[in-house]
Enzyme design. Structure first.
Site, short mmCIF file in Angstrom:
data_model
loop_
_atom_site.label_atom_id
_atom_site.label_comp_id
_atom_site.label_asym_id
_atom_site.label_seq_id
_atom_site.Cartn_x
_atom_site.Cartn_y
_atom_site.Cartn_z
N PHE A 108 1.16 -1.48 0.17
CA PHE A 108 -0.13 0.27 0.20
C PHE A 108 0.34 1.13 0.42
O PHE A 108 1.01 2.04 -0.55
CB PHE A 108 -0.99 -0.19 1.44
CG PHE A 108 -1.73 1.83 1.56
CD1 PHE A 108 -2.18 2.33 0.88
CD2 PHE A 108 -1.91 1.55 2.93
CE1 PHE A 108 -3.59 3.12 1.33
CE2 PHE A 108 -2.40 3.06 3.12
CZ PHE A 108 -2.88 3.36 2.62
N ILE A 109 1.51 1.69 1.21
CA ILE A 109 2.52 2.45 1.17
C ILE A 109 3.51 2.73 0.07
O ILE A 109 3.38 3.84 -0.20
CB ILE A 109 2.61 2.84 2.90
CG1 ILE A 109 1.81 2.54 3.54
CG2 ILE A 109 3.56 4.53 2.70
CD1 ILE A 109 2.11 3.05 4.83
N ASP A 161 10.47 -6.70 -3.62
CA ASP A 161 8.61 -7.09 -3.34
C ASP A 161 8.99 -8.55 -3.43
O ASP A 161 8.89 -9.32 -4.23
CB ASP A 161 7.66 -6.35 -3.38
CG ASP A 161 6.59 -6.54 -2.40
OD1 ASP A 161 6.45 -5.35 -1.97
OD2 ASP A 161 6.48 -7.48 -1.67
N LEU A 179 10.58 -0.20 3.23
CA LEU A 179 8.81 -0.23 4.20
C LEU A 179 8.08 -1.73 4.11
O LEU A 179 7.18 -1.83 4.41
CB LEU A 179 8.30 -0.11 2.91
CG LEU A 179 8.58 1.61 2.81
CD1 LEU A 179 8.34 2.03 1.45
CD2 LEU A 179 6.82 2.17 2.77
N SER A 218 2.40 -5.74 8.15
CA SER A 218 1.58 -4.71 8.97
C SER A 218 0.32 -4.95 9.75
O SER A 218 -0.96 -3.77 9.36
CB SER A 218 1.74 -4.19 8.32
OG SER A 218 0.93 -4.08 6.40
N THR A 256 6.60 2.85 12.63
CA THR A 256 4.39 2.85 12.85
C THR A 256 4.95 3.81 14.29
O THR A 256 5.45 3.12 15.44
CB THR A 256 4.20 1.47 13.26
OG1 THR A 256 2.73 1.48 13.35
CG2 THR A 256 4.97 0.43 13.64
N GLU A 274 2.74 2.79 16.26
CA GLU A 274 2.09 2.17 17.14
C GLU A 274 3.58 0.63 18.59
O GLU A 274 3.10 0.30 19.58
CB GLU A 274 1.48 0.41 16.40
CG GLU A 274 0.44 0.92 16.00
CD GLU A 274 -0.42 0.24 15.00
OE1 GLU A 274 -1.07 -1.12 15.80
OE2 GLU A 274 -1.04 0.36 13.89
N LYS A 302 7.37 -4.99 15.50
CA LYS A 302 8.40 -3.41 14.81
C LYS A 302 9.22 -1.69 15.51
O LYS A 302 10.05 -1.93 15.04
CB LYS A 302 7.13 -2.27 14.58
CG LYS A 302 6.09 -2.85 12.68
CD LYS A 302 6.64 -2.97 11.56
CE LYS A 302 7.61 -1.44 11.41
NZ LYS A 302 8.28 -1.71 9.80
N ASN A 348 -12.65 5.74 16.02
CA ASN A 348 -12.98 5.27 14.94
C ASN A 348 -14.38 5.19 14.98
O ASN A 348 -15.02 5.04 13.07
CB ASN A 348 -13.18 3.25 15.08
CG ASN A 348 -11.82 3.13 14.82
OD1 ASN A 348 -10.46 3.36 14.85
ND2 ASN A 348 -11.13 1.87 16.06
N ASP A 350 -14.14 -6.69 20.82
CA ASP A 350 -13.30 -6.69 20.49
C ASP A 350 -11.88 -7.38 20.52
O ASP A 350 -12.27 -8.00 20.07
CB ASP A 350 -12.43 -6.16 21.72
CG ASP A 350 -12.47 -4.02 21.52
OD1 ASP A 350 -11.62 -3.91 20.92
OD2 ASP A 350 -11.63 -3.57 22.83
#
Ligand code: NAD
Ligand code: TYD
Length: 359
Positions: free
Chosen positions: A16-17, A37, A85, A89, A138, A140, A168, A263, A295
């Site tokens: 994606f990115i 890739d 990258l 993910s 990230t 995160e 990560k 969200n 959740d």
């Protein structure tokens, strides 16, 4: 001989990115680019059809864990930079099967660092000084914020809560150690949630859009009050370009959209845009499809980025607002149903059953 017109090596450029970064590179810089890739479920060469036949573009299908391949690519292409990258993910997949995250995100980053370090040692000092390794990470890694907490700054402690975030964080720490121990010329970026065209429909926005168009329930984890700081993906691509050119070795830059959204609000906005763009849809109002489900394990409550350092030192600020970015995103997914159908056939169905079947 490394010069400004030497190629850059991008890992994960079919994701994606990565694909936005590659497209952005040919629009704004236009020097040669090699894209390595593995083409996992998340990699899609269709994203790059518009540049695939350029003489200055090379695609290599391969794994960042393959040391021999990396050694060969470095000698063959003599890149002036690596933009890293490639990663597993998706948080939900990391909860179901963490092994691939450890392998690609940790072992793969380690392999790249070691191969690059040894190759750099063979270069004359002047050329080595030109080289940069941009490690894309990230927000995160910083864990979860409480409602009144200040947004993440670069010096915040790492408190990863999911296997994805931990893998990560581990890779970021390896990069840090390579800088400190070996003088390795790396720059790190930690970015908030991206959205936009070409995102695989396992992530919130494209998943909601795909399901809403089909009149399927829209799964909201928990109470839907988790907050994410959304950045339009082309703004991330331009931030990476800025970090590569202006970032200082050993520094970390937080990249974000100054755009915190719960969200529930994000999904409501998407539903309103669909109501507007599809006035004849039998599923209108699309918000009626919203469905609360069990959740996510260890679900982080809030992410928010303080991107002041990137603004000050890289001269970077996002161009899109959430309103403009969301409109472009919804339009793209409506105009590119064939892309969505293609990537959601086959193995995607199994993933939907694994993640949502018993929720
Ligand atoms: P993605 O899952 O869409 O793409 C990942 C790409 O890496 C795919 O093309 C895949 O084929 C490739 N890949 C996976 N394993 C590989 C391996 N072992 N060897 C070579 N290639 C491999 O991911 P994305 O959302 O584009 O994220 C790209 C990077 O940005 C990741 O490092 C991610 O951690 C980071 N990031 C993502 C976000 C976000 O919101 N998506 C936000 C901040 C940072
Ligand atoms: P996601 O796009 O997976 O990104 P991340 O977990 O990296 O932030 O999820 C964004 C938010 O949306 C996150 O709080 C989890 C939530 N979410 C749902 O409520 N339902 C879903 O089906 C998905 C995929 C995510």
């Amino acid at each position: 001989m490394l010069t400004n017109s030497s190629p850059i090596l991008v890992t994960g450029g079919a994701g994606f990115i990565g694909s936005h970064f590659v497209l952005d590179w040919f629009t704004h810089v236009g020097t040669p680019l090699v894209n390595l890739d593995k083409l996992t479920y998340a990699g899609n060469l269709r994203n790059l059809e518009s540049i695939a036949n350029r003489p200055d573009y090379t695609f290599v299908r391969g794994d960042i864990c393959d040391r021999e391949l990396i050694d060969r690519l470095l000698v063959e292409h003599q890149p002036r930079a690596i933009v890293h990258l490639a990663a597993e993910s998706h948080v939900d997949r990391s909860l179901v099967g963490p092994q691939d995250f450890l392998t690609t995100n940790v072992q793969g980053t380690f392999t790249l660092l070691e191969a690059t370090r040894h190759w750099l040692a063979t270069l004359p000092e002047a050329e080595r000084a030109e080289f940069r390794f941009l490690h894309v990470s990230t927000d995160e890694v910083y864990g979860s914020l409480k409602p009144g907490d200040a947004p993440f700054e670069e010096a915040f402690a790492f408190r990863p809560n999911s296997p994805y975030a931990a893998s990560k964080a581990a890779s970021d720490l390896l990069v840090r150690a390579w800088v400190k121990s070996y003088g390795f010329p790396a720059i790190v970026t930690n970015c908030s949630n991206n959205y936009g065209p070409l995102q695989f429909p396992e992530k919130l926005l494209p998943l909601i859009l795909d399901r809403a168009v089909k009149g399927q329930p829209l799964p909201i984890y928990g109470d839907g009050m988790q907050v994410r700081d959304w950045l339009y993906v082309t703004d991330h691509a331009s931030a990476l370009r800025a970090a590569l050119e202006l970032g200082k070795i050993g520094e970390t830059y937080n990249i974000g959209g100054w755009n915190e959204q719960a969200n529930l609000d994000t999904v409501r906005l998407l539903c309103e845009l669909l109501d507007e763009f599809l006035p004849d849809s039998p599923h209108k109002p699309h918000a009626q499809l919203m469905t609360f489900v069990t959740d996510r394990l260890g679900h982080d409550r809030r992410y928010a980025i303080n991107a002041t350092k990137a603004e000050r030192e890289l001269g970077w600020r996002p161009k899109e607002t959430f309103a403009t970015g969301l409109r472009k995103t919804v339009r793209w997914y409506l105009d590119n149903r064939a892309w969505v159908e293609e990537v959601t056939s086959g193995a995607y169905r199994e993933w939907m059953e694994t993640n949502y079947g018993n929720r």
